[in-house]
Write a protein that holds these residues in place. Structure first.
Motif, PDB file in Angstrom:
ATOM      1  N   LEU A 225       0.908  -1.261   0.141  1.00  0.00           N
ATOM      2  CA  LEU A 225      -0.064   0.106   0.259  1.00  0.00           C
ATOM      3  C   LEU A 225       0.754   1.242   0.023  1.00  0.00           C
ATOM      4  O   LEU A 225       1.796   1.074   0.695  1.00  0.00           O
ATOM      5  N   PRO A 226       0.391   2.292  -0.647  1.00  0.00           N
ATOM      6  CA  PRO A 226       1.115   3.724  -0.553  1.00  0.00           C
ATOM      7  C   PRO A 226       1.257   4.192   1.042  1.00  0.00           C
ATOM      8  O   PRO A 226       0.194   3.726   1.710  1.00  0.00           O
ATOM      9  N   MET A 227       2.183   4.771   1.248  1.00  0.00           N
ATOM     10  CA  MET A 227       2.269   5.221   2.676  1.00  0.00           C
ATOM     11  C   MET A 227       1.057   5.960   3.079  1.00  0.00           C
ATOM     12  O   MET A 227       0.876   5.923   4.513  1.00  0.00           O
ATOM     13  N   LYS A 228       0.602   6.730   2.326  1.00  0.00           N
ATOM     14  CA  LYS A 228      -0.729   7.611   2.882  1.00  0.00           C
ATOM     15  C   LYS A 228      -1.895   6.603   3.151  1.00  0.00           C
ATOM     16  O   LYS A 228      -2.702   7.316   3.816  1.00  0.00           O
ATOM     17  N   ASP A 229      -1.691   5.582   2.722  1.00  0.00           N
ATOM     18  CA  ASP A 229      -3.054   4.772   2.833  1.00  0.00           C
ATOM     19  C   ASP A 229      -2.978   3.836   4.094  1.00  0.00           C
ATOM     20  O   ASP A 229      -4.070   3.071   4.526  1.00  0.00           O
ATOM     21  N   LEU A 230      -1.718   3.602   4.774  1.00  0.00           N
ATOM     22  CA  LEU A 230      -1.482   2.479   5.884  1.00  0.00           C
ATOM     23  C   LEU A 230      -2.122   3.006   7.033  1.00  0.00           C
ATOM     24  O   LEU A 230      -2.804   2.027   7.707  1.00  0.00           O
ATOM     25  N   LYS A 231      -2.559   4.309   7.385  1.00  0.00           N
ATOM     26  CA  LYS A 231      -3.342   4.760   8.764  1.00  0.00           C
ATOM     27  C   LYS A 231      -4.808   4.202   8.470  1.00  0.00           C
ATOM     28  O   LYS A 231      -5.402   3.473   9.280  1.00  0.00           O
ATOM     29  N   SER A 232      -5.301   4.348   7.325  1.00  0.00           N
ATOM     30  CA  SER A 232      -6.725   4.156   7.007  1.00  0.00           C
ATOM     31  C   SER A 232      -6.946   2.729   6.991  1.00  0.00           C
ATOM     32  O   SER A 232      -7.956   2.130   7.485  1.00  0.00           O
ATOM     33  N   GLU A 233      -6.200   1.889   6.369  1.00  0.00           N
ATOM     34  CA  GLU A 233      -6.049   0.601   6.430  1.00  0.00           C
ATOM     35  C   GLU A 233      -6.033   0.002   7.726  1.00  0.00           C
ATOM     36  O   GLU A 233      -6.712  -1.108   8.084  1.00  0.00           O
ATOM     37  N   LYS A 234      -5.125   0.450   8.628  1.00  0.00           N
ATOM     38  CA  LYS A 234      -5.101  -0.086  10.081  1.00  0.00           C
ATOM     39  C   LYS A 234      -6.597   0.155  10.566  1.00  0.00           C
ATOM     40  O   LYS A 234      -6.916  -0.752  11.306  1.00  0.00           O
ATOM     41  N   LYS A 235      -7.106   1.483  10.490  1.00  0.00           N
ATOM     42  CA  LYS A 235      -8.391   1.698  11.245  1.00  0.00           C
ATOM     43  C   LYS A 235      -9.531   0.748  10.738  1.00  0.00           C
ATOM     44  O   LYS A 235     -10.254   0.173  11.331  1.00  0.00           O
ATOM     45  N   SER A 236      -9.462   0.625   9.391  1.00  0.00           N
ATOM     46  CA  SER A 236     -10.710  -0.359   8.770  1.00  0.00           C
ATOM     47  C   SER A 236     -10.537  -1.811   9.122  1.00  0.00           C
ATOM     48  O   SER A 236     -11.566  -2.456   9.187  1.00  0.00           O
TER      49      SER A 236
END
Length: 288
Positions: A225-236
């Motif tokens: 995943l792109p770095m910008k998407d890692l936080k949202s992936e964790k939350k989801s």
């Protein structure tokens, strides 16, 4: 707070983008984040990155003969940019803590940021990662080949603490924090308040497997995943952590919370505590 799966994904992304390239400049912006002075941060300049790895929640950039080590704390993050701003960063203005500009591709590099007023982000420049106190005290990495059921059993057999605290203790298991300890315990259908030493062999074996599968699944979801998407992936991907008041995806019960001075845990009563809510003294006081 970034935990093992997110830091693993960050390390993989940065390793792909930085390895083989030289550092052009390393600029400290939040001076309080820099915890070492010898070697100086300027020693990175002109040196080639040979790899980016992870020790628990620590990022480790191998640069020439030295290491740039980051601990992102609660609100830190690393952003890769193809084109960094050309104007020098201003200390004390905004969340930027450190900027590392690469010699190639020209203009590229990383910004290390930390939002919020409670600053905990830490930057180290060392000759050996073991010189960082937090790394020196790390326990076994749960993604390593050395993390076996026998090892896990030995770690828990004399533990008189609650299992939630044991899973979060970096000197026991490296990389698991508040979020993934909640997720592991929910997957294992275990109360966070259960005493570690009182777990049966069957419970230890199941908790071991749930630790591997929960972390492994999170790492796989983050891979590529792109770095910008890692936080949202964790939350989801979280099923109970930070989901107080929502329905448990397994049984439909309401997810509950226990609050502490500076953190909280979430759990499902039906799945984990026989349907009984855990005592939450902080919330009880607020309701009086």
């Amino acid at each position: 707070m970034p935990e093992l799966p997110e830091v693993q994904a960050l390390a993989a992304f940065l390793d792909e983008h930085l390895t083989g390239h030289a550092v052009a400049a390393a600029t400290p912006v939040a001076i309080q984040a820099l915890k070492t002075y010898d070697p100086p941060l300027s020693a990175l300049e002109g040196q080639v990155v040979s790899g980016v790895g992870r020790h628990g929640k620590f990022l480790d950039f191998s640069v020439g003969d030295i290491h740039l080590v980051l601990h992102l704390a609660r609100a830190g993050w690393v952003r890769w940019q193809e084109e960094l701003p050309t104007t020098p960063p201003r200390p004390g203005k905004g969340p930027l803590a450190l900027r590392v500009r690469m010699a190639e591709p020209a203009g590229s590099g990383i910004d290390v940021t930390e939002y919020g007023t409670k600053k905990g982000l830490a930057v180290y420049v060392v000759r050996d990662p073991a010189e960082v106190p937090g790394i020196a005290r790390l326990g076994i990495d749960p993604l390593s080949a050395q993390f076996t059921l026998e090892t896990f059993t030995d770690l828990l057999k004399d533990e008189r603490r609650q299992i939630k605290g044991v899973l979060r203790d970096q000197s026991v298991l490296a990389g698991i924090g508040n979020a993934y300890s909640d997720e592991i315990l929910h997957a294992a259908r275990m109360s966070p308040f259960k005493l570690a030493a009182k777990l049966t062999p069957e419970e230890v074996a199941d908790l071991y497997q749930k630790t591997l599968s929960t972390l492994g699944d999170a790492v796989e979801r983050s891979r590529g995943l792109p770095m910008k998407d890692l936080k949202s992936e964790k939350k989801s991907g979280l099923r109970v952590h930070a989901r107080t008041g929502e329905k448990c995806p397994v049984c439909g019960d309401t997810i509950r919370e226990v609050s502490f001075a500076d953190s909280s845990l979430q759990y499902c009563p039906t799945c984990q505590t026989g349907g009984k809510p855990l005592a939450d003294r902080r919330m009880s006081k607020l309701l009086k």
